[in-house]
Design an enzyme around this catalytic site. Structure first.
Site, PDB file in Angstrom:
ATOM      1  N   THR A   1      -2.502   1.606  -3.349  1.00 12.30           N
ATOM      2  CA  THR A   1      -2.919   1.194  -2.006  1.00 12.30           C
ATOM      3  C   THR A   1      -1.890   1.600  -0.964  1.00 12.30           C
ATOM      4  OG1 THR A   1      -4.169  -0.682  -2.896  1.00 12.30           O
ATOM      5  CG2 THR A   1      -3.583  -0.778  -0.573  1.00 12.30           C
TER       6      THR A   1
ATOM      7  N   GLN B   1     -11.201   3.228  -5.718  1.00  9.79           N
ATOM      8  CA  GLN B   1     -10.005   2.708  -6.370  1.00  9.79           C
ATOM      9  C   GLN B   1     -10.332   1.721  -7.481  1.00  9.79           C
ATOM     10  OE1 GLN B   1      -7.178   1.221  -3.548  1.00  9.79           O
ATOM     11  NE2 GLN B   1      -5.680   0.649  -5.088  1.00  9.79           N
TER      12      GLN B   1
ATOM     13  N   CYS C   1      -6.892  -7.339  -5.933  1.00 12.36           N
ATOM     14  CA  CYS C   1      -6.659  -8.149  -4.739  1.00 12.36           C
ATOM     15  C   CYS C   1      -7.917  -8.888  -4.304  1.00 12.36           C
ATOM     16  CB  CYS C   1      -6.139  -7.285  -3.593  1.00 12.36           C
ATOM     17  SG  CYS C   1      -7.279  -5.954  -3.097  1.00 12.36           S
TER      18      CYS C   1
END
Length: 424
Positions: free
Chosen positions: A191, A114, A50
């Site tokens: 997420t 992450q 993202c």
């Protein structure tokens, strides 16, 4: 070959451009193979999240500009549109960049864990597409080891604030008591699951999970005591949500302005808080223009995240010191690949001499010479050929006083100096 890291991220490009160059899991494999077919491209990996899209490529001389041209063509962008937003790192700086990305030092959330999983996913995609060779394979394995060491030896991961946590924290500022709020989560990836975990910790009143695949939504909802719906059911349930957090891999928005307008009307103007942390975006940007709707995108979370960044900056400096050392170690290994091994050359020369002399010895026997005479010729000639050049260089070294070469020859041939014998 030259190693290049080329890309754009949350610091260099706005979200509307990042979403244009993003790759989803389905398209990445095909794109990798297309990139690997470009002239001069030897290896390739695509990392798309993202917050960033990056190409890691090894290219032959003269092909340094191929990856950038390919990226523009791949996404049907006009030439030059990406120029001011792209960064490029070569060789050791490319290695350093990969290490910093994998350890979370280059993330919007400093030290977030992450990204390492996303790098591992990108590595697996590249392996599946068969576009990796030994140098980048070694680099990725080294990257994972560096990331593990940074996590172990520093406090970079201590009290890490993820994007998901930041979204929940922001929602909590709007709805001071989440125990009275209904939250709609769109997506079922990592997420969204992190967000669900944080919401459960806050004892949210009701949790709805929407996903394209209903089974995935049901699995996540079951783990966190929520209710599952498909994306097709969003229009019927959107009005129930006080808070919407969305993160899917959809190429087009899954929440439209029309859907939100109807939901707000049904809610009788009761405000909705929406966080879109997907790239490409899940919620049409014009939704933010509506009254009674508070829409935050991935870039809007930066200020909240920056407030939590300072506590990890000392750990980040420690991590950079580790990375600097590991960059040099990897580059030393990579440089060694380009050097010819003198032991290989020496053996090849020796085998060439052997074959020549052996052929002549056989010819002597064929002409009637005795085997003993042929063997003596083979032994003497092969010895002379193998020792001629080293002996000549050592004589020159002795005459010139080149003791370094004389000592090196002793070590090379395993010859030790014998102590002098006393005549007493």
């Amino acid at each position: 070959m030259k190693l290049i890291a080329l890309g754009l991220n949350h610091l260099t490009a706005p979200v509307n451009l990042r979403e244009q160059v993003a790759f989803d899991a389905e398209s990445a494999g095909v794109a990798l193979q297309a990139l690997a077919r470009e002239p001069g491209v030897e290896e390739a990996m695509i990392l798309s999240t993202c917050n960033r899209t990056e190409l890691y490529v090894s290219v032959s001389a003269g092909a340094e500009d191929v990856p950038q041209a390919w990226l523009s063509r791949q996404h049907h962008l006009t030439a030059g549109k990406l120029d001011e937003f792209l960064y490029r790192h070569d060789e050791d700086e490319a290695v350093r960049h990969m290490f910093r990305v994998a350890t979370g030092l280059d993330s919007m959330v400093l030290g977030e864990p992450q990204i390492l999983g996303q790098v591992k996913d990108a590595y697996q995609q590249a392996r599946d597409a068969q576009v990796l060779r030994a140098p980048m394979e070694r680099l990725l394995q080294h990257t994972f080891a560096v990331a593990k060491r940074v996590r172990t030896d520093t406090r970079i991961g201590a009290h890490t604030v993820s994007v998901a946590f930041t979204a929940v924290r922001l929602a909590e500022q709007v709805f001071t008591d989440l125990r009275q709020a209904c939250v709609l989560l769109i997506g079922a990836g990592d997420t969204v699951e992190l967000a669900a975990r944080h919401l459960v910790d806050k004892q949210v009143r009701r949790l709805i999970v929407a996903n394209r695949t209903l089974e995935n939504a049901q699995e996540l909802a079951t783990r966190y005591g929520g209710y599952a719906i498909s994306l097709g059911d969003l229009p019927q349930h959107l009005a129930e949500a006080d808070i919407v957090i969305s993160s899917t891999a959809a190429r087009q928005p899954v929440v439209t302005r029309t859907m939100v307008e109807k939901a707000v009307a049904t809610r009788r103007r009761k405000p909705m808080f929406m966080v879109d942390i997907a790239v490409p975006r899940d919620i049409e940007s014009s939704v933010g223009e509506l009254d009674d709707v508070f829409l935050y995108g991935i870039d809007d979370l930066r200020q909240v995240i920056d407030d939590n960044r300072r506590s990890r900056e000392a750990a980040a400096r420690e991590a950079d010191a580790i990375i600097d050392l590991q960059v040099e170690r990897y580059m030393a290994w990579r440089r060694a690949l380009s050097l010819r091994n003198p032991a290989v050359d020496l053996r090849q020369h020796a085998e060439t001499y052997r074959d020549e002399v052996l052929e002549k010895a056989r010819a002597m026997i064929a002409r009637g010479k005795s085997p003993d005479e042929a063997l003596a010729y083979l032994a003497n000639t092969l010895t002379n050929k193998l020792l001629h050049h080293p002996s000549a260089r050592l004589r020159e070294a002795a005459l010139s006083g080149d003791m370094d070469l004389l000592h090196a020859a002793g070590r090379l041939y395993g010859i030790t100096e014998k102590p002098e014998v006393s005549e007493d």
